[in-house]
Scaffold this motif. Structure first.
Motif, PDB file in Angstrom:
ATOM      1  N   ARG A   1       4.200   1.514  -5.924  1.00 18.06           N
ATOM      2  CA  ARG A   1       3.040   0.659  -6.208  1.00 18.06           C
ATOM      3  C   ARG A   1       2.371   0.145  -4.932  1.00 18.06           C
TER       4      ARG A   1
ATOM      5  N   ALA B   1       2.260  10.871 -16.626  1.00 19.43           N
ATOM      6  CA  ALA B   1       2.409  10.169 -15.350  1.00 19.43           C
ATOM      7  C   ALA B   1       3.870  10.066 -14.927  1.00 19.43           C
ATOM      8  N   ASP B   2       4.766   9.972 -15.901  1.00 19.39           N
ATOM      9  CA  ASP B   2       6.182   9.830 -15.561  1.00 19.39           C
ATOM     10  C   ASP B   2       6.793  11.125 -15.027  1.00 19.39           C
TER      11      ASP B   2
ATOM     12  N   TYR C   1      -5.065   5.363  -7.658  1.00 21.28           N
ATOM     13  CA  TYR C   1      -3.649   5.697  -7.805  1.00 21.28           C
ATOM     14  C   TYR C   1      -2.776   4.459  -7.973  1.00 21.28           C
ATOM     15  N   LEU C   2      -3.322   3.290  -7.660  1.00 23.01           N
ATOM     16  CA  LEU C   2      -2.594   2.036  -7.858  1.00 23.01           C
ATOM     17  C   LEU C   2      -3.035   1.308  -9.125  1.00 23.01           C
ATOM     18  N   SER C   3      -3.886   1.931  -9.925  1.00 23.39           N
ATOM     19  CA  SER C   3      -4.406   1.279 -11.121  1.00 23.39           C
ATOM     20  C   SER C   3      -3.463   1.469 -12.305  1.00 23.39           C
ATOM     21  N   GLU C   4      -3.553   0.561 -13.248  1.00 24.07           N
ATOM     22  CA  GLU C   4      -2.756   0.692 -14.472  1.00 24.07           C
ATOM     23  C   GLU C   4      -3.221   1.878 -15.296  1.00 24.07           C
TER      24      GLU C   4
ATOM     25  N   TYR D   1       2.792   5.939  -6.967  1.00 19.31           N
ATOM     26  CA  TYR D   1       3.183   5.706  -8.363  1.00 19.31           C
ATOM     27  C   TYR D   1       4.513   4.950  -8.442  1.00 19.31           C
ATOM     28  N   VAL D   2       5.471   5.345  -7.633  1.00 25.53           N
ATOM     29  CA  VAL D   2       6.807   4.759  -7.696  1.00 25.53           C
ATOM     30  C   VAL D   2       6.853   3.399  -7.008  1.00 25.53           C
TER      31      VAL D   2
ATOM     32  N   PHE E   1      -4.177   4.747 -14.171  1.00 25.68           N
ATOM     33  CA  PHE E   1      -3.523   5.936 -13.627  1.00 25.68           C
ATOM     34  C   PHE E   1      -2.071   6.008 -14.087  1.00 25.68           C
ATOM     35  N   ARG E   2      -1.395   4.881 -14.091  1.00 24.58           N
ATOM     36  CA  ARG E   2       0.002   4.856 -14.492  1.00 24.58           C
ATOM     37  C   ARG E   2       0.181   5.130 -15.983  1.00 24.58           C
ATOM     38  N   ALA E   3      -0.849   4.820 -16.764  1.00 27.31           N
ATOM     39  CA  ALA E   3      -0.733   4.948 -18.220  1.00 27.31           C
ATOM     40  C   ALA E   3      -1.107   6.327 -18.740  1.00 27.31           C
TER      41      ALA E   3
END
Length: 502
Positions: free
Chosen positions: A321, A360-361, A349-352, A318-319, A354-356
């Protein structure tokens, strides 16, 4: 072992290209071994037994003698233990094993069409790399139907000596629909089935079917509703099957709550992250909340597989990428099929997306919390086991067990407690009928011979001279020779998949 004996046995192994030939070679290996002048770390206590000779016969530790004891010809081939350390074999208590059954049944036509050939070379490479890392036992926590069927077959082949590899324990995952799906307007919600139960009767039937098919344990998953979850837990107990998996979903009308889950506990909780879900209800946590949660787990009698390295790896993706580096030369040993799953688009885990997702933060905070909570569990005497969730991206089969052992050492466990978590506690969970898993007379000979003292530095668990698996000696050189034999096969797989990875 003499050079002549070693050459003869190695010749047999190098000639074994297919499983039947391999089995014939296994049958001719010596049934007894004597590890001479070794330091024994039993791991069930803090004892260190120096200058011992360990006799291994019929798959078990027959005797532990003073090093000066005279050896007889029937005591078997001698393994030099001077300057070395004999510890219990490691167990990955949570992985998802790559296997040919899953590949052949893949919905990805590229994978499904791979020419895997005869002799189960792909399976063998995965299993040999586990042995190379000292892993003599592995628990598969559920997969597809085709994957499970193949693993059940593979488990029995290994047990019969027809395939090399750690003792496998195959779990059946039982899950229902998410609460949001189950709560659709009447007529739209899916009907309960044995494959996706939403009523107690189907949950019970799912456990019984798993027992009849020969699964070793049950993995309840989090989307079972309250009544079905309880039915699965209780039926597994009646059937004499352990449960290790996810805690039930929270927050819906038919969901469990924290008190319910601990009143009907899993035998083992598959992640500290699962407990983090149960802690983060309503507001920020105070230290008293962490203590209360740890105490609830201790009172329930459950053990925990923290999988700290799993969370650490997800946070790193996540951090940063990117997939974190695999230690040492293990990156070269990740098979091409697994490596393909580690890159986009397969790596979610590298997808947008997942980050969205919501929360997630807070992933980094989640890892920190899992470490704090796992430490509190340890301080309360909750048995911990070592699991990795391999082959999650960045976690290679085998070496990830050593990474998780380091994680447990860093939160405060002593080196012998880490060894115990990686061996004895898992044996007690998955295979209590086979003994305690310690290096003691009468115990099954699942052992790791190390070239350096793990009590001085837990990183030394990577210094492996060889392993005993069910009493058979596998020096590291022999494992490397067999892996080298199939190098061309792996290169061919990589070349076939390389265009797809660009």
């Amino acid at each position: 072992m003499s050079k002549r004996a070693w050459s003869a046995i190695l010749g047999l192994w190098l000639g074994a290209a297919a499983a039947p030939a391999f089995a014939a070679a296994r049958a001719e290996t010596a049934p007894a071994w004597a590890v001479r002048d070794v330091t024994v770390i039993p791991a069930d206590t803090g004892e260190v037994l120096r200058h011992r000779t360990v006799l291994i016969r019929d798959g078990r530790i027959a005797r532990i003698l003073d090093a000066g004891a005279a050896l007889r010809p029937q005591d078997g081939e001698v393994v030099d233990g001077r300057g070395r350390y004999l510890v219990p074999g490691f167990v990955d208590a949570h992985l998802h094993l790559a296997n040919e059954g899953a590949i052949r049944a893949s919905k990805d036509p590229v994978l499904a069409g791979l020419p895997l050939g005869e002799g189960h070379r792909y399976d063998r490479r995965i299993l040999l790399n586990l042995l190379r890392a000292g892993v003599t036992g592995a628990a598969n926590l559920g997969g597809s139907a085709a994957s499970d069927e193949h693993l059940l077959w593979l488990r029995d082949e290994i047990a019969a000596g027809r395939m090399p590899g750690p003792t496998l324990y195959v779990g059946k995952r039982i899950n229902g629909p998410r609460a949001a799906v189950a709560a659709r307007p009447e007529g739209a919600a899916p009907a309960s089935t044995v494959d996706a139960p939403t009523v107690a009767a189907d949950g019970i039937a799912a456990v019984r079917r798993a027992r009849e098919r020969g699964y070793d344990f049950i993995k309840p998953y989090q989307h079972l509703n309250r009544q079905t979850y309880r039915a699965v837990i209780e039926e597994a107990q009646r059937q004499g099957m352990i449960t290790t998996g996810h805690l039930p979903e929270l927050g819906c009308a038919d969901c469990a709550d924290r008190d319910f889950a601990f009143a009907h506990p899993l035998r083992n909780i598959a992640h500290s992250e699962e407990l983090a879900r149960y802690a983060r209800i309503g507001s920020d946590l105070a230290p008293a909340d962490v203590d209360a949660l740890a105490q609830a787990v201790a009172a329930s009698g459950a053990s925990v597989t923290p999988t700290l390295v799993t969370l650490k790896t997800i946070v790193a993706m996540y951090v940063q990428r990117t997939v974190p580096a695999v230690p040492g030369d293990w990156a070269q040993r990740v098979d091409p099929v697994t490596r393909r799953e580690w890159i986009p688009p397969a790596n979610r885990y590298l997808s947008e997306a997942f980050r969205a997702q919501d929360g997630a933060d807070s992933f980094s905070a989640g890892y920190d919390f899992a470490r704090v909570l796992t430490r509190q569990l340890w301080k309360r005497g909750v048995p911990l086991t070592v699991g990795t969730d391999a082959a999650l991206p960045g976690l290679a089969f085998g070496v990830s067990v050593q990474q998780e052992m380091i994680e447990l050492r860093e939160i405060g466990l002593s080196p012998v407690e880490v060894l115990r978590a990686a061996s004895i506690n898992a044996h007690r969970l998955f295979d209590p009928a086979q003994g305690r898993g310690a290096v003691r007379e009468g115990e099954r000979a699942d052992l790791v011979l190390l070239d350096a003292d793990p009590l001085a530095d837990i990183h030394h668990v990577s210094r492996i001279a060889g392993v005993f698996v069910r009493g058979q000696w596998w020096p590291s050189e022999r494992i490397e020779a067999l892996l080298a034999q199939d190098a061309a096969f792996e290169r061919d797989l990589a070349e076939r998949l390389a265009p797809q990875a660009k």
